[in-house]
Motif scaffolding. Structure first.
Motif, mmCIF file in Angstrom:
data_model
loop_
_atom_site.group_PDB
_atom_site.id
_atom_site.type_symbol
_atom_site.label_atom_id
_atom_site.label_comp_id
_atom_site.label_asym_id
_atom_site.label_seq_id
_atom_site.Cartn_x
_atom_site.Cartn_y
_atom_site.Cartn_z
ATOM 1 N N LEU A 244 46.265 61.914 4.740
ATOM 2 C CA LEU A 244 45.955 62.769 5.573
ATOM 3 C C LEU A 244 46.485 62.481 6.854
ATOM 4 O O LEU A 244 47.291 63.245 7.585
ATOM 5 C CB LEU A 244 44.461 62.859 5.867
ATOM 6 C CG LEU A 244 44.041 63.870 6.891
ATOM 7 C CD1 LEU A 244 44.558 65.128 6.609
ATOM 8 C CD2 LEU A 244 42.562 63.877 7.092
ATOM 9 N N MET A 245 46.512 61.190 7.186
ATOM 10 C CA MET A 245 47.338 60.775 8.419
ATOM 11 C C MET A 245 48.776 60.705 8.450
ATOM 12 O O MET A 245 49.345 61.193 9.333
ATOM 13 C CB MET A 245 46.889 59.010 8.706
ATOM 14 C CG MET A 245 45.396 59.042 8.788
ATOM 15 S SD MET A 245 44.860 59.940 10.169
ATOM 16 C CE MET A 245 45.627 58.982 11.684
ATOM 17 N N ASN A 246 49.145 60.619 7.365
ATOM 18 C CA ASN A 246 50.658 60.751 7.106
ATOM 19 C C ASN A 246 51.074 62.250 7.162
ATOM 20 O O ASN A 246 51.979 62.566 7.763
ATOM 21 C CB ASN A 246 51.158 60.434 5.489
ATOM 22 C CG ASN A 246 52.671 59.741 5.486
ATOM 23 O OD1 ASN A 246 53.237 59.659 6.558
ATOM 24 N ND2 ASN A 246 53.086 59.720 4.361
ATOM 25 N N LEU A 247 50.384 63.023 6.497
ATOM 26 C CA LEU A 247 50.538 64.672 6.677
ATOM 27 C C LEU A 247 50.670 65.023 8.082
ATOM 28 O O LEU A 247 51.442 65.612 8.561
ATOM 29 C CB LEU A 247 49.781 65.479 5.719
ATOM 30 C CG LEU A 247 50.022 65.205 4.284
ATOM 31 C CD1 LEU A 247 49.064 65.976 3.397
ATOM 32 C CD2 LEU A 247 51.280 65.866 3.781
ATOM 33 N N SER A 248 49.625 64.427 8.688
ATOM 34 C CA SER A 248 49.170 65.110 10.363
ATOM 35 C C SER A 248 50.313 64.400 10.991
ATOM 36 O O SER A 248 50.774 64.888 12.069
ATOM 37 C CB SER A 248 48.042 64.668 10.758
ATOM 38 O OG SER A 248 47.651 63.210 10.926
ATOM 39 N N SER A 249 50.904 63.159 10.757
ATOM 40 C CA SER A 249 51.899 62.517 11.643
ATOM 41 C C SER A 249 53.328 63.383 11.082
ATOM 42 O O SER A 249 53.893 63.451 12.136
ATOM 43 C CB SER A 249 52.281 60.923 10.948
ATOM 44 O OG SER A 249 53.307 60.353 11.578
ATOM 45 N N ASP A 250 53.516 63.802 10.084
ATOM 46 C CA ASP A 250 54.659 64.467 9.900
ATOM 47 C C ASP A 250 54.501 66.048 10.659
ATOM 48 O O ASP A 250 55.927 66.504 11.260
ATOM 49 C CB ASP A 250 54.884 65.052 8.493
ATOM 50 C CG ASP A 250 55.451 63.734 7.622
ATOM 51 O OD1 ASP A 250 55.892 62.988 8.187
ATOM 52 O OD2 ASP A 250 55.497 63.829 6.393
ATOM 53 N N LEU A 251 53.309 66.655 10.596
ATOM 54 C CA LEU A 251 53.066 67.848 11.336
ATOM 55 C C LEU A 251 53.401 67.656 12.775
ATOM 56 O O LEU A 251 53.831 68.389 13.700
ATOM 57 C CB LEU A 251 51.800 68.449 10.832
ATOM 58 C CG LEU A 251 51.173 69.531 11.756
ATOM 59 C CD1 LEU A 251 52.274 70.748 11.144
ATOM 60 C CD2 LEU A 251 49.785 70.019 11.447
ATOM 61 N N TRP B 97 56.171 76.489 6.639
ATOM 62 C CA TRP B 97 54.995 76.147 7.417
ATOM 63 C C TRP B 97 53.676 76.571 6.769
ATOM 64 O O TRP B 97 52.469 75.867 6.956
ATOM 65 C CB TRP B 97 54.985 76.774 8.912
ATOM 66 C CG TRP B 97 56.002 75.971 9.749
ATOM 67 C CD1 TRP B 97 57.112 76.590 10.011
ATOM 68 C CD2 TRP B 97 55.820 74.546 10.471
ATOM 69 N NE1 TRP B 97 58.046 75.616 10.476
ATOM 70 C CE2 TRP B 97 57.032 74.351 10.996
ATOM 71 C CE3 TRP B 97 54.938 73.760 10.402
ATOM 72 C CZ2 TRP B 97 57.199 73.245 11.618
ATOM 73 C CZ3 TRP B 97 54.953 72.575 10.987
ATOM 74 C CH2 TRP B 97 56.224 72.099 11.585
ATOM 75 N N ARG B 98 53.579 77.741 6.162
ATOM 76 C CA ARG B 98 52.429 78.226 5.464
ATOM 77 C C ARG B 98 51.989 77.223 4.403
ATOM 78 O O ARG B 98 50.765 76.720 4.181
ATOM 79 C CB ARG B 98 52.702 79.803 5.042
ATOM 80 C CG ARG B 98 51.205 80.330 4.594
ATOM 81 C CD ARG B 98 51.510 81.799 4.219
ATOM 82 N NE ARG B 98 52.251 82.851 5.452
ATOM 83 C CZ ARG B 98 53.337 83.341 5.533
ATOM 84 N NH1 ARG B 98 54.124 83.290 4.331
ATOM 85 N NH2 ARG B 98 53.907 83.927 6.671
ATOM 86 N N VAL B 99 53.057 76.781 3.665
ATOM 87 C CA VAL B 99 52.945 75.907 2.519
ATOM 88 C C VAL B 99 52.324 74.495 3.180
ATOM 89 O O VAL B 99 51.367 73.789 2.699
ATOM 90 C CB VAL B 99 53.975 75.609 1.608
ATOM 91 C CG1 VAL B 99 53.816 74.501 0.782
ATOM 92 C CG2 VAL B 99 54.325 76.891 1.094
ATOM 93 N N TYR B 100 52.869 74.071 4.295
ATOM 94 C CA TYR B 100 52.625 72.736 4.609
ATOM 95 C C TYR B 100 51.480 72.663 5.473
ATOM 96 O O TYR B 100 50.565 71.726 4.989
ATOM 97 C CB TYR B 100 53.670 72.255 5.896
ATOM 98 C CG TYR B 100 53.583 70.947 6.370
ATOM 99 C CD1 TYR B 100 54.159 70.147 5.619
ATOM 100 C CD2 TYR B 100 53.080 70.660 7.443
ATOM 101 C CE1 TYR B 100 54.335 68.736 5.721
ATOM 102 C CE2 TYR B 100 53.064 69.278 8.031
ATOM 103 C CZ TYR B 100 53.637 68.425 7.195
ATOM 104 O OH TYR B 100 53.896 67.024 7.272
ATOM 105 N N ILE B 101 50.982 73.876 6.243
ATOM 106 C CA ILE B 101 49.437 73.808 6.517
ATOM 107 C C ILE B 101 48.517 73.687 5.133
ATOM 108 O O ILE B 101 47.363 73.260 5.550
ATOM 109 C CB ILE B 101 49.400 74.965 7.485
ATOM 110 C CG1 ILE B 101 50.248 74.799 8.851
ATOM 111 C CG2 ILE B 101 47.922 75.330 7.792
ATOM 112 C CD1 ILE B 101 50.290 75.841 9.889
#
Length: 194
Positions: free
Chosen positions: A177-184, A5-9
């Protein structure tokens, strides 16, 4: 896993920083194109909106398949865990074939959902790239028409042509950014639903 999560954020914040720093420069290019010729600026803005919507369709499709992917992955892991923990019971009750069949079906669903999610996102990204290619052609044709009618200076058309790639690069960054936020979003909804 907290490190994940730290890396992902961190990745998401770096993408946001990239959008802010480079994105404003790309939007500045669009504003400059509007300054050079508002007609071409309007065409580019309309094309940007269409391209963004095409990319968003792919992101939404991928998100729905990612939800199914995680659901089936958890199911598959659960079946494997049951098989490992109850190996003696499975052998004594002759349930090996039944558990193997369930495991294989779950594994196939995991692969199918991952493939379909990636396939649809790639398909819509390619479609957006194709539309971007046509949009650049439209801008060039419109620009040549305006130059022929002496409504646009040839040097301005060259500048517009050079800057239109910056305008479309903004959409790539925004799509990331939208793809990363969708995964999150999918990951967080899974965690908070527990």
């Amino acid at each position: 896993n907290m490190d994940y999560w730290r890396v992902y954020i961190k990745i998401i914040f770096n993408a946001i920083k990239d959008i802010l720093v480079r994105g404003f420069g790309n939007l500045g290019a669009l504003l400059y194109i509007f300054y050079l010729d508002y007609r071409i600026g309007i065409v580019l803005l309309i094309c940007m909106i269409i391209i963004f919507e095409i990319k968003m369709i792919g992101i939404r499709k991928r998100r729905s398949y990612r939800r199914e992917y995680y659901f089936n992955q958890e199911r598959y892991s659960g079946i494997l865990g049951e098989m490992i923990n109850g190996v003696n019971d499975i052998k004594s009750l002759d349930l090996k074939d039944n558990y193997m069949k369930k495991a294989v079906q779950s594994f196939e669903l995991v692969g199918e959902n991952e493939f379909k999610g990636d396939y649809y996102q790639n398909f819509y990204n390619k479609l957006a790239n194709l539309f971007e290619f046509f949009a650049i052609g439209i801008v060039i044709i419109l620009g040549l028409f305006l130059v022929k009618k002496e409504l646009l200076d040839p040097s301005s058309l060259i500048i517009i042509y050079m800057y239109n790639t910056s305008v479309f690069a903004f959409l790539d960054r925004l799509g990331l950014l939208m793809n990363l936020s969708s995964d999150l979003n999918v990951s967080c909804s899974r965690i908070f639903s527990l």
